[in-house]
Design an enzyme around this catalytic site. Structure first.
Site, PDB file in Angstrom:
ATOM      1  N   SER A 191       0.834  -1.204   0.000  1.00 32.25           N
ATOM      2  CA  SER A 191       0.000   0.000   0.000  1.00 32.25           C
ATOM      3  C   SER A 191       0.874   1.261   0.000  1.00 32.25           C
ATOM      4  O   SER A 191       1.683   1.432  -0.902  1.00 32.25           O
ATOM      5  CB  SER A 191      -0.943  -0.069   1.201  1.00 32.25           C
ATOM      6  OG  SER A 191      -1.985   0.840   1.054  1.00 32.25           O
ATOM      7  N   ASP A 202     -10.127  -3.333  -4.996  1.00 32.31           N
ATOM      8  CA  ASP A 202      -9.177  -2.361  -4.470  1.00 32.31           C
ATOM      9  C   ASP A 202      -9.160  -1.154  -5.400  1.00 32.31           C
ATOM     10  O   ASP A 202      -8.966  -1.313  -6.608  1.00 32.31           O
ATOM     11  CB  ASP A 202      -7.785  -3.022  -4.418  1.00 32.31           C
ATOM     12  CG  ASP A 202      -6.715  -2.132  -3.809  1.00 32.31           C
ATOM     13  OD1 ASP A 202      -7.035  -0.991  -3.405  1.00 32.31           O
ATOM     14  OD2 ASP A 202      -5.558  -2.586  -3.740  1.00 32.31           O
ATOM     15  N   HIS A 210      -8.113  -4.998  -0.742  1.00 32.72           N
ATOM     16  CA  HIS A 210      -6.978  -4.212  -0.268  1.00 32.72           C
ATOM     17  C   HIS A 210      -6.643  -4.518   1.194  1.00 32.72           C
ATOM     18  O   HIS A 210      -7.513  -4.494   2.051  1.00 32.72           O
ATOM     19  CB  HIS A 210      -7.259  -2.717  -0.407  1.00 32.72           C
ATOM     20  CG  HIS A 210      -6.047  -1.884  -0.123  1.00 32.72           C
ATOM     21  ND1 HIS A 210      -5.087  -1.630  -1.067  1.00 32.72           N
ATOM     22  CD2 HIS A 210      -5.608  -1.292   1.014  1.00 32.72           C
ATOM     23  CE1 HIS A 210      -4.121  -0.904  -0.528  1.00 32.72           C
ATOM     24  NE2 HIS A 210      -4.404  -0.687   0.733  1.00 32.72           N
TER      25      HIS A 210
END
Ligand SMILES: *[C@@H]1O[C@H](CO)[C@@H](O)[C@H](O)[C@H]1NC(C)=O
Length: 407
Positions: free
Chosen positions: A195, A350, A380
């Site tokens: 991320s 995501d 995610h």
């Protein structure tokens, strides 16, 4: 009295049902897990905002505090599992940056040098910690028999860009230069992150590729990374921006906390009004061409313009969105050429799916060897659940297999 109590009960039940109704994509294999994840994220966000409204901390401080507390409670519940067994874990500093080093006892005793990996944790540049990823980084170190360095970079919005980037670069350089102290082969050091940490790992890789007199990073492994802030209407933002595991609203808020901490522009960013028409027709728009995700679209016709001449609306620090240290997908093709072999993990559910898909495509076009694992039915932030969730477990195995071969 009874009627009143019944009425209160019904109202509470209706509100609760309404509140707990969570959009879950049809083919998610563990809908309860997905829904709980979404409800937790949504509730934490509400609490963080209510706190700010009441004058108890700011929204990002509250997010950090509440999620940190939830995760450490979760870790305490799992203390029976000694995932650190066989590892030496040390908190220290690398060139002034706080890091946690994971050394397998086997690696210390090994006569030959072992590979190393810098890991940069996610959390939107504003939250989570080395502790929150302790099990994941320990697992990687142990499974691969390698030294892992997990970086405690400074968080936004107290420290906006480039603080997190600078810390990540400094710690990585120090590791490359002092590898032998850890019995690590400096020619076999990679970098990884998830991320926002994937953003930082990609940015460090780009930056160090230009540094002379330093061992080269062996690979970069990017897990559902955030890579661009010029287009919040990519197909994945449009398709999945409502999912509470990571909403478009929160992702845009993260970018702004990292950029300039001025959330008054959030709606402007969400509508892509933070870029000019000129920018929308420049090469940078080509770097996020939706054709890379939807092959039947026509390619965007763009014109190469000088970066310095691009105009923006009046927003503090806005030109930074074109800086590859902030948004690696803004790197020119010439800068992508010669980057080390790359692993990209993306998830279908995501908003950042297309950031990863586009970077994989552009790197491949620039001649970089890319392995792209797309997780059709995952969301995610799912990877840290690798020991409980089957899909996350399988994804972890693929990630480890890649690193085993490429470090
Ligand atoms: C974005 O720009 C369009 C076109 O100028 C305008 O109609 C719209 O209101 C703007 N939206 C936001 C949130 O700034």
């Amino acid at each position: 009295m009874v009627v009143k109590a019944a009425l209160v009960f019904v109202v509470v039940a209706v509100l609760l049902t309404y509140y707990c109704h969570e959009p879950v994509p049809q083919d998610i294999p563990q809908p309860t897990l997905f829904a709980s994840f979404g409800i937790v994220m949504r509730t934490v966000r509400h609490m963080a905002r209510i706190g700010e409204y009441l004058g108890i901390g700011t929204e990002p401080q509250n997010l950090r505090y509440i999620l940190g507390a939830l995760i450490s409670a979760g870790v305490k519940l799992r203390t029976g599992i000694s995932y650190r067994e066989g590892l030496e874990c040390t908190d220290t500093t690398f060139d002034g940056v706080r890091v946690r080093v994971y050394e397998p006892v086997s690696a210390r005793q090994s006569s030959g040098r072992v590979p190393g990996l810098v890991f940069i944790h996610g959390g939107g540049w504003v939250m989570l910690s080395v502790d929150a990823f302790d099990e994941l980084t320990a697992h990687v170190s142990k499974e691969l028999g390698i030294v892992v360095v997990s970086v405690k970079y400074r968080l936004a919005p107290e420290h906006v860009f480039p603080a997190a980037f600078d810390d990540s670069v400094a710690a990585t350089k120090f590791f490359l230069q002092n590898a032998e102290k850890y019995n690590v082969d400096s020619a076999r050091i990679g970098i990884s992150g998830d991320s926002a940490g994937g953003n930082l790992a990609a940015a460090v890789t780009l930056a160090l590729a230009k540094e002379k007199g330093l061992p080269k990073l062996k690979t970069q492994a990017l897990l559902y990374p955030a890579l661009q802030a010029i287009d919040f209407q990519t197909p994945s933002y449009i398709d999945h921006g409502h999912l509470n595991t990571l909403t478009k609203d929160l992702m845009v808020a993260y970018w702004i906390w990292y950029l300039n901490n001025d959330q008054s522009f959030r709606e402007v960013f969400k509508a892509n009004n933070h870029t000019s028409d000129q920018l929308k027709k420049s090469q940078y728009a080509g770097y996020v061409d939706h054709k890379m995700v939807r092959p039947n679209l026509r390619p965007k016709i763009v014109k190469t313009v000088n970066k310095e001449s691009i105009k923006f609306p009046e927003i503090p620090n806005i030109a930074t969105i074109l800086d590859p240290r902030f948004a690696p997908l803004m790197a020119d093709d010439a800068d992508l050429k010669g980057l080390p072999p790359t692993y990209v993990m993306t998830c279908e559910y995501d908003v950042l799916r297309d950031d990863g898909v586009m970077y994989a495509t552009r790197l491949r076009n620039a001649g970089v060897r890319v392995e792209h694992d797309h997780n059709e039915r995952s969301f995610h932030g799912f990877l840290p659940q690798f020991s409980d969730n089957e899909l996350a477990g399988t994804a972890m195995e693929k990630y480890l297999t890649y690193l085993r071969k490429n470090l």
